[in-house]
Design a protein around this motif. Structure first.
Motif, PDB file in Angstrom:
ATOM      1  N   GLN A 182       0.900  -1.089  -0.143  1.00  0.00           N
ATOM      2  CA  GLN A 182      -0.333  -0.012  -0.044  1.00  0.00           C
ATOM      3  C   GLN A 182       0.816   1.316  -0.412  1.00  0.00           C
ATOM      4  OE1 GLN A 182      -2.763   0.093   3.329  1.00  0.00           O
ATOM      5  NE2 GLN A 182      -3.856   1.866   2.801  1.00  0.00           N
TER       6      GLN A 182
ATOM      7  N   TYR B 242       0.109   3.112 -14.340  1.00  0.00           N
ATOM      8  CA  TYR B 242      -0.463   4.462 -14.013  1.00  0.00           C
ATOM      9  C   TYR B 242       0.705   5.509 -12.787  1.00  0.00           C
ATOM     10  CZ  TYR B 242      -3.551   4.506 -17.985  1.00  0.00           C
ATOM     11  OH  TYR B 242      -3.931   4.713 -19.350  1.00  0.00           O
TER      12      TYR B 242
ATOM     13  N   THR C 260       2.091   8.120  -6.914  1.00  0.00           N
ATOM     14  CA  THR C 260       0.974   7.385  -5.929  1.00  0.00           C
ATOM     15  C   THR C 260       1.281   6.139  -7.882  1.00  0.00           C
ATOM     16  OG1 THR C 260      -0.423   8.159  -4.515  1.00  0.00           O
ATOM     17  CG2 THR C 260      -1.486   6.296  -5.872  1.00  0.00           C
TER      18      THR C 260
ATOM     19  N   PHE D  54      -0.417   3.054  -9.535  1.00  0.00           N
ATOM     20  CA  PHE D  54      -1.807   1.773 -10.217  1.00  0.00           C
ATOM     21  C   PHE D  54      -1.200   0.877 -11.537  1.00  0.00           C
ATOM     22  CE2 PHE D  54      -5.392   3.799  -7.593  1.00  0.00           C
ATOM     23  CZ  PHE D  54      -4.570   5.867  -7.309  1.00  0.00           C
TER      24      PHE D  54
ATOM     25  N   PHE E 111      -8.240  -1.371 -11.878  1.00  0.00           N
ATOM     26  CA  PHE E 111      -7.089  -0.487 -11.162  1.00  0.00           C
ATOM     27  C   PHE E 111      -7.235  -1.467  -9.633  1.00  0.00           C
ATOM     28  CE2 PHE E 111      -6.157   2.868 -13.953  1.00  0.00           C
ATOM     29  CZ  PHE E 111      -7.131   2.863 -14.156  1.00  0.00           C
ATOM     30  N   GLY E 112      -5.271  -1.740  -9.529  1.00  0.00           N
ATOM     31  CA  GLY E 112      -5.547  -2.096  -8.397  1.00  0.00           C
ATOM     32  C   GLY E 112      -5.741  -1.118  -7.309  1.00  0.00           C
ATOM     33  N   THR E 113      -5.439  -1.026  -5.996  1.00  0.00           N
ATOM     34  CA  THR E 113      -5.642   0.282  -5.016  1.00  0.00           C
ATOM     35  C   THR E 113      -4.537   0.919  -4.830  1.00  0.00           C
ATOM     36  OG1 THR E 113      -4.588  -1.870  -3.806  1.00  0.00           O
ATOM     37  CG2 THR E 113      -7.136  -1.629  -3.293  1.00  0.00           C
ATOM     38  N   GLY E 114      -3.562   0.954  -5.851  1.00  0.00           N
ATOM     39  CA  GLY E 114      -2.604   2.321  -5.321  1.00  0.00           C
ATOM     40  C   GLY E 114      -1.444   1.752  -4.622  1.00  0.00           C
TER      41      GLY E 114
END
Lengths: 118, 112
Positions: free
Chosen positions: B9, B36, B87, B89, B102-105
């Protein structure tokens, strides 16, 4: 070349009010997407336009959300009435149609609209 | 159900170090895997992307490693710089033009 633009950048409203978000995609991009990120979670798909037609609206949370794309250009996303759980950052993205110059699969994102519902 | 799982995370790396972010997916129909990068106040911008016909793609200091059998892909940032603090992604889609999952970043901080 101008990128994807979104208006407003921030919006603070009270529960029960109505808010309309606007997205202007990159000129010539027929694909337009709306996404939302709730704090700390993933960016989640809401819907996809191809020109003025809704291609996929499977991510729309409920019927309080209404998206339109007038004449296949800009798009609006209206939330009516807004609830607390609608708070988040709303992103718009655009891309050219497949097979056209520049169509690599990339989606170009706007800066987002931060919506806070009190 | 989350289609793409991302870790960690948050990540703190010293300048010059290697930053590694991992993602995993379940849907074998996914055939496009972009990363991204997002700076505060800006929208996500494509950093690098890969398709499953190759196991690695490198662009400058950024490399994607892709393991099709394990359904995992990762971003490696070599010689990390403070300007890389952002951040990140990961995402996946099943056909160009379709929605991204997308993933949670991952919030990356590179300390001088």
């Amino acid at each position: 070349e101008a990128g994807v633009t979104q208006f407003p950048s921030h919006s603070v409203i009270e529960k029960g009010q109505t808010v309309t978000l606007r997205c202007d995609p990159i000129s010539g991009h027929d694909n337009l997407y709306w996404y939302r990120r709730v704090m700390g979670k993933e960016i989640k798909f809401l819907l996809h336009f191809v020109k003025e037609s809704k291609q996929d609206e499977s991510g729309m949370p409920n019927n309080r959300f209404l998206a339109e794309r007038t004449g296949g250009t800009y798009s609006t996303l209206k939330v009516q009435p807004a609830e607390l759980e609608d708070s988040g950052v709303y992103f718009c993205a655009s891309s050219p149609l497949l097979g056209l110059a520049g169509s690599s699969g990339e989606q170009f994102f706007g800066p987002g609209t931060r919506l806070t519902v009190l | 159900q989350q289609q793409v799982k991302q870790s960690p995370q948050s990540l703190i790396v010293q300048k010059g170090g290697i930053s590694i972010i991992n993602c995993a997916y379940e849907n074998t129909a996914f055939d496009y895997f972009p990363w991204y990068q997002q700076f505060p106040g800006k929208g996500p911008a494509l950093l690098i992307a890969i398709r499953p016909d190759v196991s690695e793609k490198k662009e400058g200091r950024f490399t994607i490693s892709f393991n099709k059998s394990a359904k995992q892909f990762s971003l490696h940032i070599m010689d990390s710089q403070p300007g890389d603090s952002a951040t990140y992604f990961c995402a996946a889609s099943s056909r160009a033009g379709n929605q991204f999952y997308f993933g949670t970043g991952t919030s990356l901080t590179v300390i001088p």
